[in-house]
Write a protein that holds these residues in place. Sequence first.
Motif, PDB file in Angstrom:
ATOM      1  N   THR A   1      30.705   0.166  -3.679  1.00  0.00           N
ATOM      2  CA  THR A   1      30.933   1.412  -2.964  1.00  0.00           C
ATOM      3  C   THR A   1      30.136   2.530  -3.637  1.00  0.00           C
ATOM      4  OG1 THR A   1      32.831   1.999  -4.348  1.00  0.00           O
ATOM      5  CG2 THR A   1      33.264   0.635  -2.398  1.00  0.00           C
ATOM      6  N   PRO A   2      30.001   3.679  -2.977  1.00  0.00           N
ATOM      7  CA  PRO A   2      29.329   4.810  -3.629  1.00  0.00           C
ATOM      8  C   PRO A   2      29.981   5.183  -4.961  1.00  0.00           C
ATOM      9  CG  PRO A   2      29.510   5.219  -1.282  1.00  0.00           C
ATOM     10  CD  PRO A   2      30.288   3.965  -1.550  1.00  0.00           C
ATOM     11  N   LYS A   3      31.306   5.107  -5.021  1.00  0.00           N
ATOM     12  CA  LYS A   3      32.006   5.413  -6.274  1.00  0.00           C
ATOM     13  C   LYS A   3      31.636   4.400  -7.353  1.00  0.00           C
ATOM     14  CE  LYS A   3      36.609   6.203  -8.215  1.00  0.00           C
ATOM     15  NZ  LYS A   3      38.067   6.242  -7.938  1.00  0.00           N
ATOM     16  N   PHE A   4      31.564   3.118  -6.983  1.00  0.00           N
ATOM     17  CA  PHE A   4      31.166   2.064  -7.921  1.00  0.00           C
ATOM     18  C   PHE A   4      29.788   2.367  -8.496  1.00  0.00           C
ATOM     19  CE2 PHE A   4      28.759  -1.799  -8.735  1.00  0.00           C
ATOM     20  CZ  PHE A   4      29.610  -2.554  -9.523  1.00  0.00           C
ATOM     21  N   ASN A   5      28.845   2.738  -7.624  1.00  0.00           N
ATOM     22  CA  ASN A   5      27.482   3.020  -8.076  1.00  0.00           C
ATOM     23  C   ASN A   5      27.418   4.257  -8.962  1.00  0.00           C
ATOM     24  OD1 ASN A   5      26.154   0.831  -6.860  1.00  0.00           O
ATOM     25  ND2 ASN A   5      26.045   1.892  -4.893  1.00  0.00           N
ATOM     26  N   ARG A   6      28.227   5.265  -8.639  1.00  0.00           N
ATOM     27  CA  ARG A   6      28.230   6.476  -9.466  1.00  0.00           C
ATOM     28  C   ARG A   6      28.762   6.179 -10.866  1.00  0.00           C
ATOM     29  NH1 ARG A   6      30.090   8.951  -4.643  1.00  0.00           N
ATOM     30  NH2 ARG A   6      32.256   8.852  -5.399  1.00  0.00           N
ATOM     31  N   ILE A   7      29.844   5.416 -10.931  1.00  0.00           N
ATOM     32  CA  ILE A   7      30.418   5.068 -12.238  1.00  0.00           C
ATOM     33  C   ILE A   7      29.441   4.217 -13.040  1.00  0.00           C
ATOM     34  CG2 ILE A   7      32.252   3.765 -13.385  1.00  0.00           C
ATOM     35  CD1 ILE A   7      34.095   4.563 -11.087  1.00  0.00           C
ATOM     36  N   LEU A   8      28.815   3.246 -12.373  1.00  0.00           N
ATOM     37  CA  LEU A   8      27.871   2.368 -13.054  1.00  0.00           C
ATOM     38  C   LEU A   8      26.668   3.149 -13.560  1.00  0.00           C
ATOM     39  CD1 LEU A   8      27.096  -0.511 -13.854  1.00  0.00           C
ATOM     40  CD2 LEU A   8      26.077  -0.796 -11.591  1.00  0.00           C
ATOM     41  N   THR A   9      26.151   4.044 -12.736  1.00  0.00           N
ATOM     42  CA  THR A   9      25.009   4.859 -13.146  1.00  0.00           C
ATOM     43  C   THR A   9      25.364   5.730 -14.340  1.00  0.00           C
ATOM     44  OG1 THR A   9      24.145   4.907 -10.889  1.00  0.00           O
ATOM     45  CG2 THR A   9      23.340   6.597 -12.411  1.00  0.00           C
ATOM     46  N   GLY A  10      26.551   6.344 -14.302  1.00  0.00           N
ATOM     47  CA  GLY A  10      26.987   7.173 -15.420  1.00  0.00           C
ATOM     48  C   GLY A  10      27.109   6.370 -16.705  1.00  0.00           C
ATOM     49  N   ALA A  11      27.645   5.155 -16.593  1.00  0.00           N
ATOM     50  CA  ALA A  11      27.796   4.301 -17.772  1.00  0.00           C
ATOM     51  C   ALA A  11      26.439   3.902 -18.347  1.00  0.00           C
ATOM     52  CB  ALA A  11      28.604   3.056 -17.417  1.00  0.00           C
ATOM     53  N   ILE A  12      25.488   3.586 -17.472  1.00  0.00           N
ATOM     54  CA  ILE A  12      24.153   3.195 -17.938  1.00  0.00           C
ATOM     55  C   ILE A  12      23.451   4.372 -18.611  1.00  0.00           C
ATOM     56  CG2 ILE A  12      21.850   2.500 -17.159  1.00  0.00           C
ATOM     57  CD1 ILE A  12      23.197   0.751 -15.065  1.00  0.00           C
ATOM     58  N   VAL A  13      23.590   5.548 -18.038  1.00  0.00           N
ATOM     59  CA  VAL A  13      23.002   6.744 -18.661  1.00  0.00           C
ATOM     60  C   VAL A  13      23.621   6.971 -20.036  1.00  0.00           C
ATOM     61  CG1 VAL A  13      22.800   9.260 -18.505  1.00  0.00           C
ATOM     62  CG2 VAL A  13      22.378   7.858 -16.491  1.00  0.00           C
ATOM     63  N   GLY A  14      24.937   6.795 -20.142  1.00  0.00           N
ATOM     64  CA  GLY A  14      25.600   6.947 -21.427  1.00  0.00           C
ATOM     65  C   GLY A  14      25.086   5.962 -22.462  1.00  0.00           C
ATOM     66  N   VAL A  15      24.897   4.704 -22.060  1.00  0.00           N
ATOM     67  CA  VAL A  15      24.363   3.687 -22.963  1.00  0.00           C
ATOM     68  C   VAL A  15      22.942   4.037 -23.390  1.00  0.00           C
ATOM     69  CG1 VAL A  15      23.518   1.305 -23.020  1.00  0.00           C
ATOM     70  CG2 VAL A  15      25.829   1.773 -22.238  1.00  0.00           C
ATOM     71  N   LEU A  16      22.143   4.534 -22.448  1.00  0.00           N
ATOM     72  CA  LEU A  16      20.772   4.922 -22.764  1.00  0.00           C
ATOM     73  C   LEU A  16      20.742   6.052 -23.791  1.00  0.00           C
ATOM     74  CD1 LEU A  16      17.738   4.740 -22.232  1.00  0.00           C
ATOM     75  CD2 LEU A  16      18.043   6.314 -20.313  1.00  0.00           C
ATOM     76  N   VAL A  17      21.626   7.043 -23.624  1.00  0.00           N
ATOM     77  CA  VAL A  17      21.691   8.154 -24.578  1.00  0.00           C
ATOM     78  C   VAL A  17      22.078   7.648 -25.961  1.00  0.00           C
ATOM     79  CG1 VAL A  17      22.944  10.265 -25.174  1.00  0.00           C
ATOM     80  CG2 VAL A  17      22.187   9.895 -22.817  1.00  0.00           C
ATOM     81  N   LEU A  18      23.053   6.722 -26.009  1.00  0.00           N
ATOM     82  CA  LEU A  18      23.456   6.150 -27.293  1.00  0.00           C
ATOM     83  C   LEU A  18      22.313   5.376 -27.945  1.00  0.00           C
ATOM     84  CD1 LEU A  18      27.061   4.844 -26.519  1.00  0.00           C
ATOM     85  CD2 LEU A  18      26.439   6.757 -28.007  1.00  0.00           C
ATOM     86  N   ALA A  19      21.571   4.619 -27.135  1.00  0.00           N
ATOM     87  CA  ALA A  19      20.463   3.827 -27.667  1.00  0.00           C
ATOM     88  C   ALA A  19      19.363   4.728 -28.231  1.00  0.00           C
ATOM     89  CB  ALA A  19      19.903   2.918 -26.578  1.00  0.00           C
ATOM     90  N   VAL A  20      19.046   5.791 -27.509  1.00  0.00           N
ATOM     91  CA  VAL A  20      18.016   6.724 -27.986  1.00  0.00           C
ATOM     92  C   VAL A  20      18.493   7.428 -29.251  1.00  0.00           C
ATOM     93  CG1 VAL A  20      16.758   8.845 -27.448  1.00  0.00           C
ATOM     94  CG2 VAL A  20      17.011   7.070 -25.707  1.00  0.00           C
ATOM     95  N   GLY A  21      19.767   7.837 -29.261  1.00  0.00           N
ATOM     96  CA  GLY A  21      20.313   8.474 -30.458  1.00  0.00           C
ATOM     97  C   GLY A  21      20.294   7.541 -31.656  1.00  0.00           C
ATOM     98  N   ASN A  22      20.610   6.266 -31.416  1.00  0.00           N
ATOM     99  CA  ASN A  22      20.591   5.277 -32.499  1.00  0.00           C
ATOM    100  C   ASN A  22      19.172   5.074 -33.027  1.00  0.00           C
ATOM    101  OD1 ASN A  22      22.109   2.932 -33.920  1.00  0.00           O
ATOM    102  ND2 ASN A  22      20.330   1.934 -33.005  1.00  0.00           N
ATOM    103  N   LEU A  23      18.192   5.083 -32.116  1.00  0.00           N
ATOM    104  CA  LEU A  23      16.797   4.930 -32.524  1.00  0.00           C
ATOM    105  C   LEU A  23      16.354   6.104 -33.397  1.00  0.00           C
ATOM    106  CD1 LEU A  23      14.049   3.519 -32.360  1.00  0.00           C
ATOM    107  CD2 LEU A  23      13.633   4.735 -30.219  1.00  0.00           C
ATOM    108  N   LEU A  24      16.712   7.312 -32.988  1.00  0.00           N
ATOM    109  CA  LEU A  24      16.348   8.497 -33.783  1.00  0.00           C
ATOM    110  C   LEU A  24      17.035   8.452 -35.146  1.00  0.00           C
ATOM    111  CD1 LEU A  24      16.542  11.282 -31.034  1.00  0.00           C
ATOM    112  CD2 LEU A  24      14.487  10.207 -31.997  1.00  0.00           C
ATOM    113  N   LEU A  25      18.288   8.016 -35.173  1.00  0.00           N
ATOM    114  CA  LEU A  25      19.018   7.900 -36.436  1.00  0.00           C
ATOM    115  C   LEU A  25      18.342   6.894 -37.358  1.00  0.00           C
ATOM    116  CD1 LEU A  25      21.591   8.697 -38.042  1.00  0.00           C
ATOM    117  CD2 LEU A  25      22.729   6.745 -36.968  1.00  0.00           C
ATOM    118  N   ALA A  26      17.887   5.786 -36.776  1.00  0.00           N
ATOM    119  CA  ALA A  26      17.217   4.762 -37.575  1.00  0.00           C
ATOM    120  C   ALA A  26      15.902   5.280 -38.143  1.00  0.00           C
ATOM    121  CB  ALA A  26      16.977   3.519 -36.726  1.00  0.00           C
ATOM    122  N   LEU A  27      15.172   6.058 -37.352  1.00  0.00           N
ATOM    123  CA  LEU A  27      13.895   6.597 -37.814  1.00  0.00           C
ATOM    124  C   LEU A  27      14.067   7.648 -38.894  1.00  0.00           C
ATOM    125  CD1 LEU A  27      11.993   6.949 -34.396  1.00  0.00           C
ATOM    126  CD2 LEU A  27      11.651   5.205 -36.160  1.00  0.00           C
TER     127      LEU A  27
END
Length: 276
Positions: A173-199
């Motif tokens: 559903t549209p709600k399913f896609n919105r939640i999934l998109t938000g979760a993926i964006v959150g994971v991406l932000v965490l991954a980028v933050g982790n990369l910067l922390l590692a560097l």
Amino acid sequence: MRSSNPVMNSLSSAKGGAQRGAFEVGGPQGYQDPYAGYGQAPAQATGERPMTVDDVVSKTGMTLGVIVLFAVVNFGISLVSPGLAVLLTIAGAIGGLVTVLIATFGKKYGSAAVTLIYAAFEGLFVGGISLLFSGMLFGDANGGVLIGQAVLGTLGVFLGMLFVYKTGAVKVTPKFNRILTGAIVGVLVLAVGNLLLALITGANPLRDGGMLAIIFSLVCIGLAAMSFLSDFDAADKMIRAGAPSKMAWGVALGLAVTLVWLYTEILRLLSYFRSN
């Protein structure tokens, strides 16, 4: 029609524009349900036949074939020149990202060239990252078993989510896609933050093989699996709406993006358990 996959979103937008153009030709009286009778108008408006399931299967198969081919090429190169294989892996990762951005924001909808170029880059990346995570790049003779397990795991998740979608066990559903998109964006932000922390500090909590890293990989695998449902739904609706057949290349690109992400995360997770 919105999807968590940016490529699928672009395809949906392109298809939607074609539908509006076709429906506006006849004015308000000419409007028709875009999903009724598989909506032939959009494809006819572009002078092409409508996209079918066979188109999606064949184009996706060709895309995956190119990925496997270039992965094998990079594997062969690693046996002769490991340093060159690492450079090709980095080039593949950067090239694949740039190609997806071009396809998404450059409106290269249904381009066979863009999809196959992406597949070539991702093949180099997948081949190199497989050698790295499995330890084969460093002479681990058992690395092939790990790669085989990751391939089987990826195939199993793909087929499992296809079954879930076809049976309607989970409704997209549209709600399913919105939640999934938000979760993926959150994971991406965490991954980028982790990369910067590692560097900056050398700490790498999300990718060091510890418990937090294992949990993070499991979350990524879960999101990638759920993304298949969104991808299947977007492709299904495009077929029903009568999108032009060339759009199957875009669907293949979107599915390949999710498959590569899933395979990489499964392989990374297996490498954690082997190291531990």
